[in-house]
Design an enzyme around this catalytic site. Structure first.
Site, PDB file in Angstrom:
ATOM      1  N   ASP A  24      37.786  23.556  43.393  1.00 35.36           N
ATOM      2  CA  ASP A  24      37.576  24.262  42.130  1.00 35.36           C
ATOM      3  C   ASP A  24      37.074  25.690  42.368  1.00 35.36           C
ATOM      4  O   ASP A  24      36.426  25.964  43.383  1.00 35.36           O
ATOM      5  CB  ASP A  24      36.558  23.471  41.288  1.00 35.36           C
ATOM      6  CG  ASP A  24      36.639  23.854  39.816  1.00 35.36           C
ATOM      7  OD1 ASP A  24      37.577  24.562  39.422  1.00 35.36           O
ATOM      8  OD2 ASP A  24      35.736  23.449  39.059  1.00 35.36           O
ATOM      9  N   ARG A  28      37.772  31.707  38.981  1.00 38.43           N
ATOM     10  CA  ARG A  28      36.577  32.567  38.991  1.00 38.43           C
ATOM     11  C   ARG A  28      36.547  33.473  40.222  1.00 38.43           C
ATOM     12  O   ARG A  28      36.110  34.612  40.173  1.00 38.43           O
ATOM     13  CB  ARG A  28      35.308  31.697  38.911  1.00 38.43           C
ATOM     14  CG  ARG A  28      35.028  31.212  37.492  1.00 38.43           C
ATOM     15  CD  ARG A  28      34.045  30.078  37.460  1.00 38.43           C
ATOM     16  NE  ARG A  28      34.659  28.861  37.967  1.00 38.43           N
ATOM     17  CZ  ARG A  28      33.984  27.803  38.386  1.00 38.43           C
ATOM     18  NH1 ARG A  28      32.675  27.827  38.403  1.00 38.43           N
ATOM     19  NH2 ARG A  28      34.614  26.732  38.807  1.00 38.43           N
ATOM     20  N   TRP A  29      37.061  32.962  41.333  1.00 39.19           N
ATOM     21  CA  TRP A  29      37.158  33.784  42.553  1.00 39.19           C
ATOM     22  C   TRP A  29      38.027  35.009  42.259  1.00 39.19           C
ATOM     23  O   TRP A  29      37.675  36.135  42.597  1.00 39.19           O
ATOM     24  CB  TRP A  29      37.763  32.945  43.681  1.00 39.19           C
ATOM     25  CG  TRP A  29      37.923  33.657  44.989  1.00 39.19           C
ATOM     26  CD1 TRP A  29      37.038  33.710  46.021  1.00 39.19           C
ATOM     27  CD2 TRP A  29      39.073  34.436  45.405  1.00 39.19           C
ATOM     28  NE1 TRP A  29      37.542  34.461  47.054  1.00 39.19           N
ATOM     29  CE2 TRP A  29      38.793  34.922  46.702  1.00 39.19           C
ATOM     30  CE3 TRP A  29      40.294  34.765  44.807  1.00 39.19           C
ATOM     31  CZ2 TRP A  29      39.681  35.716  47.416  1.00 39.19           C
ATOM     32  CZ3 TRP A  29      41.182  35.569  45.515  1.00 39.19           C
ATOM     33  CH2 TRP A  29      40.868  36.028  46.811  1.00 39.19           C
ATOM     34  N   HIS A  41      44.813  31.119  42.933  1.00 46.69           N
ATOM     35  CA  HIS A  41      45.489  29.905  43.408  1.00 46.69           C
ATOM     36  C   HIS A  41      46.169  30.152  44.746  1.00 46.69           C
ATOM     37  O   HIS A  41      46.163  29.298  45.623  1.00 46.69           O
ATOM     38  CB  HIS A  41      46.502  29.411  42.368  1.00 46.69           C
ATOM     39  CG  HIS A  41      45.850  28.929  41.099  1.00 46.69           C
ATOM     40  ND1 HIS A  41      44.726  28.139  41.098  1.00 46.69           N
ATOM     41  CD2 HIS A  41      46.147  29.139  39.787  1.00 46.69           C
ATOM     42  CE1 HIS A  41      44.369  27.878  39.854  1.00 46.69           C
ATOM     43  NE2 HIS A  41      45.205  28.485  39.037  1.00 46.69           N
ATOM     44  N   SER A  69      46.013  18.218  38.618  1.00 48.90           N
ATOM     45  CA  SER A  69      45.666  16.990  37.906  1.00 48.90           C
ATOM     46  C   SER A  69      46.584  16.797  36.701  1.00 48.90           C
ATOM     47  O   SER A  69      47.215  17.757  36.231  1.00 48.90           O
ATOM     48  CB  SER A  69      44.204  17.043  37.444  1.00 48.90           C
ATOM     49  OG  SER A  69      44.095  17.886  36.316  1.00 48.90           O
ATOM     50  N   ASN A  72      45.883  19.183  34.148  1.00 52.29           N
ATOM     51  CA  ASN A  72      46.238  20.591  34.369  1.00 52.29           C
ATOM     52  C   ASN A  72      47.509  21.015  33.620  1.00 52.29           C
ATOM     53  O   ASN A  72      47.773  22.208  33.451  1.00 52.29           O
ATOM     54  CB  ASN A  72      46.409  20.911  35.870  1.00 52.29           C
ATOM     55  CG  ASN A  72      45.100  20.965  36.631  1.00 52.29           C
ATOM     56  OD1 ASN A  72      45.049  20.729  37.834  1.00 52.29           O
ATOM     57  ND2 ASN A  72      44.005  21.287  35.944  1.00 52.29           N
ATOM     58  N   TRP A  73      48.305  20.023  33.129  1.00 57.76           N
ATOM     59  CA  TRP A  73      49.480  20.369  32.314  1.00 57.76           C
ATOM     60  C   TRP A  73      49.061  21.105  31.049  1.00 57.76           C
ATOM     61  O   TRP A  73      49.864  21.811  30.438  1.00 57.76           O
ATOM     62  CB  TRP A  73      50.258  19.108  31.911  1.00 57.76           C
ATOM     63  CG  TRP A  73      50.963  18.437  33.040  1.00 57.76           C
ATOM     64  CD1 TRP A  73      50.606  17.253  33.638  1.00 57.76           C
ATOM     65  CD2 TRP A  73      52.152  18.863  33.723  1.00 57.76           C
ATOM     66  NE1 TRP A  73      51.490  16.939  34.640  1.00 57.76           N
ATOM     67  CE2 TRP A  73      52.455  17.907  34.711  1.00 57.76           C
ATOM     68  CE3 TRP A  73      52.998  19.977  33.587  1.00 57.76           C
ATOM     69  CZ2 TRP A  73      53.557  18.019  35.562  1.00 57.76           C
ATOM     70  CZ3 TRP A  73      54.089  20.086  34.438  1.00 57.76           C
ATOM     71  CH2 TRP A  73      54.355  19.113  35.405  1.00 57.76           C
ATOM     72  N   SER A 196      36.084  14.639  37.462  1.00 56.84           N
ATOM     73  CA  SER A 196      37.316  15.115  36.819  1.00 56.84           C
ATOM     74  C   SER A 196      38.522  14.208  37.110  1.00 56.84           C
ATOM     75  O   SER A 196      39.602  14.708  37.455  1.00 56.84           O
ATOM     76  CB  SER A 196      37.632  16.548  37.249  1.00 56.84           C
ATOM     77  OG  SER A 196      36.600  17.416  36.883  1.00 56.84           O
TER      78      SER A 196
HETATM   79  C1  FPP Z   1      40.879  24.847  40.242  1.00 57.56           C
HETATM   80  O1  FPP Z   1      40.581  26.185  40.122  1.00 57.56           O
HETATM   81  C2  FPP Z   1      42.007  24.681  41.065  1.00 57.56           C
HETATM   82  C3  FPP Z   1      43.112  23.935  40.759  1.00 57.56           C
HETATM   83  C4  FPP Z   1      43.910  23.958  39.546  1.00 57.56           C
HETATM   84  C5  FPP Z   1      43.538  23.018  41.797  1.00 57.56           C
HETATM   85  C6  FPP Z   1      43.578  23.623  43.163  1.00 57.56           C
HETATM   86  C7  FPP Z   1      44.819  24.363  43.393  1.00 57.56           C
HETATM   87  C8  FPP Z   1      45.072  25.062  44.512  1.00 57.56           C
HETATM   88  C9  FPP Z   1      44.183  25.186  45.681  1.00 57.56           C
HETATM   89  C10 FPP Z   1      46.349  25.766  44.555  1.00 57.56           C
HETATM   90  C11 FPP Z   1      47.511  24.837  44.424  1.00 57.56           C
HETATM   91  C12 FPP Z   1      47.661  23.966  45.600  1.00 57.56           C
HETATM   92  C13 FPP Z   1      48.870  23.591  46.033  1.00 57.56           C
HETATM   93  C14 FPP Z   1      49.006  22.754  47.277  1.00 57.56           C
HETATM   94  C15 FPP Z   1      50.059  24.034  45.314  1.00 57.56           C
HETATM   95  P1  FPP Z   1      40.384  26.702  38.640  1.00 57.56           P
HETATM   96  O2  FPP Z   1      41.618  27.417  38.244  1.00 57.56           O
HETATM   97  O3  FPP Z   1      40.001  25.577  37.751  1.00 57.56           O
HETATM   98  O4  FPP Z   1      39.200  27.677  38.845  1.00 57.56           O
HETATM   99  P2  FPP Z   1      38.128  28.089  37.720  1.00 57.56           P
HETATM  100  O5  FPP Z   1      37.350  26.838  37.379  1.00 57.56           O
HETATM  101  O6  FPP Z   1      37.309  29.109  38.421  1.00 57.56           O
HETATM  102  O7  FPP Z   1      38.918  28.640  36.565  1.00 57.56           O
END
Ligand code: FPP
Length: 248
Positions: A24, A28-29, A41, A69, A72-73, A196
């Site tokens: 996660d 934010r990164w 990503h 997940s 995530n859709w 989650s």
């Molecule tokens: C959460 O960050 C990250 C995800 C949606 C899952 C992790 C995805 C990757 C590392 C990239 C995809 C991987 C592959 C193998 C295709 P967030 O977007 O929820 O971050 P935030 O909470 O800071 O908004």
């Protein structure tokens, strides 16, 4: 696998066999650097390889990463298609290297719902690497713990398993994770404290480690820190370890 800067990490007393990571903090990164979310990503994908190398170095045998997940859709269409494209691109660009390094790729999740071309790419990656045994990289993609349980129940019913014949062990084999042992340690980056919908059946006795570090910044030394903390935990699995002997 080669790594650039070689830091000597003191040996650990016990190393988890299976580690799950909730990656996660990509968004934010990116935001903290003024980038668009997709750049986060992309940086997240780039971080998988060094962490996988760290796992090999420390003796971890299975790494499950939560990449997409079922929930995530619900993200904006552009972000969803960006994540789908990233998986396809990653398979195209990294499969040979992962295969040469002895990585066995597995998939946990529903193939249905993912576009046909990407499904084929996933199945190809699983097939090419199926005999590798250096480390298992289990990619949870289109994964949800509740749908996993539901899919298992549906298959159990379809197979006509008698209620009395159903054990926790049999049930576990119907899950997407199949023959993989339960995770010993679950790491969540990005500062939140929740599962989650990740491996909810399998995580019953996993140790849990959360760090505020965003996933793209979670490096080998951060992984080592998590393992040091894991070493300090006493895993009792519901038992009392220093119980008084029963009087005779
Ligand atoms: C959460 O960050 C990250 C995800 C949606 C899952 C992790 C995805 C990757 C590392 C990239 C995809 C991987 C592959 C193998 C295709 P967030 O977007 O929820 O971050 P935030 O909470 O800071 O908004």
């Amino acid at each position: 696998m080669s790594s650039t800067a070689q830091i000597e990490y003191p040996p650990l007393r016990s190393v988890p066999y299976h580690v799950g990571i909730i990656m996660d903090g990509n968004g934010r990164w990116a935001k903290s650097r003024g980038y668009i979310r997709h750049a986060g990503h992309q940086a997240g994908v780039n971080n998988i390889r060094p962490v996988l190398e760290g796992c090999v170095e420390f003796g971890i045998k299975v790494l499950t990463i939560y990449a997409f997940s079922t929930e995530n859709w619900n993200r904006p269409e552009e972000e969803v298609s960006g994540l789908m494209r990233l998986l396809g691109l990653t398979i195209r660009q990294r499969l040979n290297e992962l295969h040469e390094q002895g990585v066995q790729i597995r998939h946990s999740g529903r193939l249905a719902g993912i576009n046909r071309e990407l499904q084929k790419q996933i199945l190809y990656a699983l097939d090419v690497t199926k005999n590798n045994d250096r480390i298992i990289l289990n990619v949870a993609f289109n994964y949800g713990g509740r749908s996993e349980i539901l899919d298992a129940v549906r298959q159990i019913v379809a197979d006509g398993i008698a209620p009395d014949a159903l054990t926790e062990e049999t049930f576990g084999r119907y899950l997407y994770t199949g023959d993989l042992p339960d995770p010993d340690l679950i790491i969540r980056t990005g500062g939140e404290y929740r599962l989650s919908n990740f491996l909810i059946w399998q995580a019953a006795y996993s140790e849990y480690y959360a760090t505020p570090t965003y996933w793209p910044d979670f490096d080998k030394s951060e992984l080592y820190k998590a393992l040091v903390e894991y070493n300090e935990r006493e895993r009792r699995f519901g038992r009392v370890l220093d119980a008084e002997p029963t009087p005779v």
